[in-house]
Design a protein around this motif. Structure first.
Motif, PDB file in Angstrom:
ATOM      1  N   ALA A 158      40.610  22.933  34.771  1.00  0.00           N
ATOM      2  CA  ALA A 158      40.172  24.029  34.055  1.00  0.00           C
ATOM      3  C   ALA A 158      40.766  25.179  35.062  1.00  0.00           C
ATOM      4  CB  ALA A 158      38.605  24.065  34.089  1.00  0.00           C
ATOM      5  N   ILE A 159      41.842  25.539  35.083  1.00  0.00           N
ATOM      6  CA  ILE A 159      42.536  26.539  36.013  1.00  0.00           C
ATOM      7  C   ILE A 159      43.652  27.442  35.100  1.00  0.00           C
ATOM      8  CG2 ILE A 159      42.325  25.136  38.052  1.00  0.00           C
ATOM      9  CD1 ILE A 159      44.910  23.795  37.637  1.00  0.00           C
ATOM     10  N   TYR A 160      44.054  28.474  35.766  1.00  0.00           N
ATOM     11  CA  TYR A 160      44.772  29.212  35.069  1.00  0.00           C
ATOM     12  C   TYR A 160      46.149  28.751  34.433  1.00  0.00           C
ATOM     13  CZ  TYR A 160      41.787  33.022  36.769  1.00  0.00           C
ATOM     14  OH  TYR A 160      40.996  33.859  36.669  1.00  0.00           O
ATOM     15  N   PHE A 161      46.789  29.131  33.343  1.00  0.00           N
ATOM     16  CA  PHE A 161      47.848  28.545  32.902  1.00  0.00           C
ATOM     17  C   PHE A 161      48.885  28.284  33.901  1.00  0.00           C
ATOM     18  CE2 PHE A 161      51.895  29.870  31.086  1.00  0.00           C
ATOM     19  CZ  PHE A 161      52.170  28.809  30.223  1.00  0.00           C
ATOM     20  N   ASP A 162      49.431  29.297  34.678  1.00  0.00           N
ATOM     21  CA  ASP A 162      50.389  29.264  35.704  1.00  0.00           C
ATOM     22  C   ASP A 162      50.094  28.102  36.872  1.00  0.00           C
ATOM     23  OD1 ASP A 162      52.179  31.000  34.588  1.00  0.00           O
ATOM     24  OD2 ASP A 162      51.489  32.714  35.430  1.00  0.00           O
TER      25      ASP A 162
ATOM     26  N   SER B  66      52.159  21.040  18.333  1.00  0.00           N
ATOM     27  CA  SER B  66      52.852  22.144  17.683  1.00  0.00           C
ATOM     28  C   SER B  66      52.006  23.192  17.150  1.00  0.00           C
ATOM     29  CB  SER B  66      54.045  21.872  16.757  1.00  0.00           C
ATOM     30  OG  SER B  66      53.182  21.256  15.667  1.00  0.00           O
ATOM     31  N   GLN B  67      50.760  22.783  16.774  1.00  0.00           N
ATOM     32  CA  GLN B  67      49.655  23.755  16.263  1.00  0.00           C
ATOM     33  C   GLN B  67      48.928  24.264  17.169  1.00  0.00           C
ATOM     34  OE1 GLN B  67      49.694  24.097  12.622  1.00  0.00           O
ATOM     35  NE2 GLN B  67      51.600  23.289  12.889  1.00  0.00           N
ATOM     36  N   SER B  68      49.276  24.111  18.542  1.00  0.00           N
ATOM     37  CA  SER B  68      48.165  24.632  19.449  1.00  0.00           C
ATOM     38  C   SER B  68      47.931  26.124  19.497  1.00  0.00           C
ATOM     39  CB  SER B  68      48.222  24.079  20.719  1.00  0.00           C
ATOM     40  OG  SER B  68      49.685  24.359  21.090  1.00  0.00           O
ATOM     41  N   ILE B  69      48.909  26.715  19.178  1.00  0.00           N
ATOM     42  CA  ILE B  69      49.059  28.190  19.255  1.00  0.00           C
ATOM     43  C   ILE B  69      47.739  28.969  18.444  1.00  0.00           C
ATOM     44  CG2 ILE B  69      50.715  28.562  17.332  1.00  0.00           C
ATOM     45  CD1 ILE B  69      51.584  30.930  18.830  1.00  0.00           C
ATOM     46  N   ARG B  70      47.397  28.079  17.401  1.00  0.00           N
ATOM     47  CA  ARG B  70      46.269  28.527  16.682  1.00  0.00           C
ATOM     48  C   ARG B  70      44.997  28.478  17.288  1.00  0.00           C
ATOM     49  NH1 ARG B  70      46.397  25.400  10.742  1.00  0.00           N
ATOM     50  NH2 ARG B  70      45.092  27.347  10.691  1.00  0.00           N
ATOM     51  N   ILE B  71      44.776  27.905  18.099  1.00  0.00           N
ATOM     52  CA  ILE B  71      43.526  27.727  19.117  1.00  0.00           C
ATOM     53  C   ILE B  71      43.441  28.295  20.241  1.00  0.00           C
ATOM     54  CG2 ILE B  71      42.738  25.698  17.654  1.00  0.00           C
ATOM     55  CD1 ILE B  71      43.601  23.761  19.837  1.00  0.00           C
TER      56      ILE B  71
ATOM     57  N   LYS C 296      49.394  38.696  26.064  1.00  0.00           N
ATOM     58  CA  LYS C 296      50.171  37.259  25.937  1.00  0.00           C
ATOM     59  C   LYS C 296      51.100  37.365  27.104  1.00  0.00           C
ATOM     60  CE  LYS C 296      51.095  33.325  22.881  1.00  0.00           C
ATOM     61  NZ  LYS C 296      51.160  32.878  21.689  1.00  0.00           N
ATOM     62  N   ILE C 297      51.210  36.448  27.990  1.00  0.00           N
ATOM     63  CA  ILE C 297      52.172  36.571  29.036  1.00  0.00           C
ATOM     64  C   ILE C 297      53.465  35.495  28.856  1.00  0.00           C
ATOM     65  CG2 ILE C 297      50.626  36.869  30.897  1.00  0.00           C
ATOM     66  CD1 ILE C 297      50.283  34.091  31.867  1.00  0.00           C
ATOM     67  N   ILE C 298      53.450  34.764  27.603  1.00  0.00           N
ATOM     68  CA  ILE C 298      54.563  33.868  27.265  1.00  0.00           C
ATOM     69  C   ILE C 298      55.064  34.437  25.757  1.00  0.00           C
ATOM     70  CG2 ILE C 298      54.121  31.961  28.655  1.00  0.00           C
ATOM     71  CD1 ILE C 298      52.847  30.511  26.140  1.00  0.00           C
TER      72      ILE C 298
ATOM     73  N   SER D  24      43.846  25.999  28.836  1.00  0.00           N
ATOM     74  CA  SER D  24      44.130  27.159  29.247  1.00  0.00           C
ATOM     75  C   SER D  24      44.665  28.327  28.065  1.00  0.00           C
ATOM     76  CB  SER D  24      45.627  27.173  30.251  1.00  0.00           C
ATOM     77  OG  SER D  24      46.649  26.579  29.481  1.00  0.00           O
ATOM     78  N   ASN D  25      44.775  29.597  28.433  1.00  0.00           N
ATOM     79  CA  ASN D  25      45.100  30.609  27.650  1.00  0.00           C
ATOM     80  C   ASN D  25      46.169  31.350  28.353  1.00  0.00           C
ATOM     81  OD1 ASN D  25      43.850  30.686  24.980  1.00  0.00           O
ATOM     82  ND2 ASN D  25      41.856  30.117  26.207  1.00  0.00           N
ATOM     83  N   PRO D  26      47.392  31.595  27.654  1.00  0.00           N
ATOM     84  CA  PRO D  26      48.442  32.204  28.631  1.00  0.00           C
ATOM     85  C   PRO D  26      48.279  33.704  28.446  1.00  0.00           C
ATOM     86  CG  PRO D  26      49.297  31.571  26.468  1.00  0.00           C
ATOM     87  CD  PRO D  26      48.023  30.917  26.509  1.00  0.00           C
ATOM     88  N   ILE D  27      47.094  34.337  28.975  1.00  0.00           N
ATOM     89  CA  ILE D  27      47.087  35.801  28.971  1.00  0.00           C
ATOM     90  C   ILE D  27      46.823  36.376  30.320  1.00  0.00           C
ATOM     91  CG2 ILE D  27      46.008  35.496  26.534  1.00  0.00           C
ATOM     92  CD1 ILE D  27      43.263  35.726  27.867  1.00  0.00           C
ATOM     93  N   ALA D  28      46.615  37.674  30.362  1.00  0.00           N
ATOM     94  CA  ALA D  28      46.525  38.527  31.446  1.00  0.00           C
ATOM     95  C   ALA D  28      46.224  39.768  31.344  1.00  0.00           C
ATOM     96  CB  ALA D  28      47.961  38.539  32.511  1.00  0.00           C
TER      97      ALA D  28
END
Length: 224
Positions: free
Chosen positions: A72-76, A189-194, A111-113, A98-102
């Motif tokens: 449970a840590i930041y994406f990077d 491949s569907q993980s962007i939805r959640i 979104k950072i990606i 994680s969620n790739p945000i800042a």
């Protein structure tokens, strides 16, 4: 700590708001949990707050003793985590929350990606081949993860994505024990939805925790 071999052994690594909420929900549901952090004293203190179902261990030991690892840590930071503990993680199930945000500098988030990819897709390509990877527990913010657990009369949904059906039983057990209803949306491949901004995320298309009926309606609306 309960050592019932029929219970999936889980380690929550990282004790920010999300990590604490996941661990607390599992304990509330009667599921033993190992908590870990780079600051072991912090982990010991939190385990003490949770009670006898929680143990605190150093990160390497926590990974060794658990079947399911929830960093449970930041994406990077997860990228670094997977690289540092590659050997220890072999054969385990890794759950990415994680969620790739800042912060965007305007009070919101960005979104950072690339907008068309996800943290789940990015991280799944980095894990050891012998390791299973699941996207789960990150579809709600920390407040809802805590406040909506064990809701009555109907539980709220936590979506998850996975490529290997062999790991689905374990994650569904953890989602149920943490006070939610699991719903599989498909492959990584569907993980962007959640993830944040996705159509099945609280801070995206849904706007709130949802019931199983609402969740299935939302899931089916976007199927081709």
């Amino acid at each position: 700590m309960n050592t019932n071999n029929s219970t999936t052994k889980v380690a929550v690594i990282g004790l920010g708001n999300i990590g604490k909420a996941i661990a607390a929900n599992l304990v509330k549901g009667g599921h033993p949990v190992i908590v870990s952090s780079r600051e072991i004293e912090k982990a010991k203190g939190f385990a003490g707050e949770l009670g006898e179902l929680a143990d605190a261990e150093e990160i390497s030991a926590a990974i060794h003793h658990a079947d399911v690892i929830i960093p449970a840590i930041y994406f990077d930071k997860i990228k670094e985590f997977v690289k540092q503990y590659a050997e220890e993680l072999k054969g385990k199930i890794i759950v990415d929350v994680s969620n790739p945000i800042a912060p965007d500098g305007n009070g919101g988030f960005k979104k950072i990606i690339d907008k068309d990819t996800s943290a789940g897709q990015t991280l799944s390509s980095l894990i050891p081949k012998e390791t299973h990877f699941i996207k789960a527990f990150g579809t709600l913010g920390a407040a809802s993860l805590s406040g909506s657990a064990f809701s009555e009369p109907e539980r709220k949904v936590l979506f998850y994505a996975s490529d290997s059906i062999n790991s689905n039983k374990a994650i569904e057990e953890l989602i149920i024990d943490s006070g939610f209803e699991p719903l599989h949306i498909g492959s990584i491949s569907q993980s962007i939805r959640i993830e944040v901004f996705g159509d099945l995320h609280e801070f995206g298309g849904l706007g709130k925790p949802v019931s199983i009926k609402e969740a299935k309606n939302a899931l089916n609306q976007h199927k081709e």
